[in-house]
Write a protein that holds these residues in place. Structure first.
Motif, PDB file in Angstrom:
ATOM      1  N   ARG A 148      -7.503   3.212  -2.978  1.00  0.00           N
ATOM      2  CA  ARG A 148      -6.391   2.478  -2.743  1.00  0.00           C
ATOM      3  C   ARG A 148      -6.054   2.586  -1.450  1.00  0.00           C
ATOM      4  O   ARG A 148      -6.563   3.253  -0.591  1.00  0.00           O
ATOM      5  N   GLU A 222      -9.103  -6.961  -1.997  1.00  0.00           N
ATOM      6  CA  GLU A 222      -8.788  -6.367  -3.431  1.00  0.00           C
ATOM      7  C   GLU A 222      -7.760  -5.268  -3.580  1.00  0.00           C
ATOM      8  O   GLU A 222      -7.182  -5.178  -4.397  1.00  0.00           O
ATOM      9  N   GLU A 226      -3.898  -4.752  -4.914  1.00  0.00           N
ATOM     10  CA  GLU A 226      -3.687  -3.670  -5.822  1.00  0.00           C
ATOM     11  C   GLU A 226      -2.380  -3.190  -5.514  1.00  0.00           C
ATOM     12  O   GLU A 226      -1.792  -2.741  -6.459  1.00  0.00           O
ATOM     13  N   GLU A 229       0.139  -5.399  -7.229  1.00  0.00           N
ATOM     14  CA  GLU A 229       0.012  -5.727  -8.751  1.00  0.00           C
ATOM     15  C   GLU A 229       0.518  -4.407  -9.385  1.00  0.00           C
ATOM     16  O   GLU A 229       1.168  -4.372 -10.602  1.00  0.00           O
ATOM     17  N   SER A 230      -0.003  -3.109  -8.855  1.00  0.00           N
ATOM     18  CA  SER A 230       0.520  -1.753  -9.305  1.00  0.00           C
ATOM     19  C   SER A 230       2.172  -1.814  -9.119  1.00  0.00           C
ATOM     20  O   SER A 230       2.823  -1.353 -10.176  1.00  0.00           O
TER      21      SER A 230
END
Length: 278
Positions: A148, A222, A226, A229-230
């Motif tokens: 992450r 990506e 994330e 999106e998280s």
């Protein structure tokens, strides 16, 4: 100048203009999705840097079924990343397979662990030596399972627009630090001792061994996506985002051209990570 504040206070200070740059990616994503004009500038790490420390009689993550783990507050990295790795890698859900007690600080988590009030605790690498020295074991490294874009640094759009010359300077500083820390253990140990309060090279070396290849100035698309999106999923659960409302393109909140061109000009060497475990 560095200012030490907790996550929520840092986000508030950054949005008000009291702080120019802040490394709180999830808080920034929520602010951006709520309408704040912010821009991400440079990355900081590509791997989750939390550890689950456990009491000596716990030999594998599955041994924590029915037990109690100490996390931070809900919504913070020191809760979310522990819950995520236990769910994703070991099929264990909070509340269903194990209990959680939330502690504000890591020292309190470690004290509860040593006292036997909890059987495991999510801690940062910086606190690992204290847990190990107290006889605890490192059971799970979240970075073995989760990649992450942690610590990604952002600023207000107003500041970025008014100070374009500052942005490459910050990017170069972070990139140089990443490459130095990655390759120079001897030079990094005194810095770790000074910054984290260690009184011996062994504890500082333990932290370097765990973290030196986890930091990164680059921001893969990506992993940057994330972050948003998280946070969108969290906001949906909190009724702060409509479940059927799509996520806007996160790239609009990133100064991608400044970041990539600066790294290229300075000859930055990207971080190489192994694929995460499943």
């Amino acid at each position: 100048h560095f200012i030490s504040l907790t996550g929520r206070a840092l986000v508030t200070a950054a949005l008000s203009g009291s702080v120019d740059f802040v490394p709180i990616p999830s808080g920034g994503a929520q602010a951006a999705l709520s309408g704040a004009e912010i821009r991400y500038v440079v990355g900081q790490s590509l791997r989750s840097l939390w550890l689950i420390a456990a009491r000596p009689d716990i030999n594998k993550p599955e041994d924590l079924k029915g037990k109690t783990i100490g996390y931070g507050r809900t919504g913070a990295a020191d809760y979310d990343e522990g819950a995520e790795v236990m769910r994703r890698a070991f099929k264990m859900e909070v509340g269903k397979d194990y209990k959680v007690i939330s502690f504000q600080g890591e020292p309190e988590r470690i004290a509860a662990l040593v006292n036997g009030d909890i059987q495991a605790a999510l801690i940062s690498v910086a606190h690992a030596p204290k847990a190990i020295n107290a006889g605890m074991k490192i059971l799970v490294r979240t970075g073995d399972h989760i990649q992450r874009a942690g610590g990604t640094i952002w600023t207000r759009k107003e500041f970025a627009d008014a100070n374009p010359e500052v942005l490459p300077k910050l990017i170069r500083a972070i990139a140089k630090a990443v490459m130095y820390f990655r390759d120079n253990k001897a030079g990094s140990i005194p810095i770790l001792k000074a910054q984290l309060g260690f009184d011996n090279d062994k504890d500082a070396g333990t932290v370097w061994d765990q973290t030196h290849n986890a930091f990164s100035a680059e921001l893969p698309k990506e992993l940057f996506n994330e972050i948003f999106e998280s946070r969108r999923i969290t906001m949906v659960a909190a009724k702060q985002w409509a479940a059927d409302k799509p996520l806007p393109d996160p790239e609009q909140f990133l100064l991608r051209s400044v970041l990539d061109s600066t790294l290229k000009q300075m000859g930055y060497v990207p971080t190489k990570l192994d694929a995460p475990s499943r």
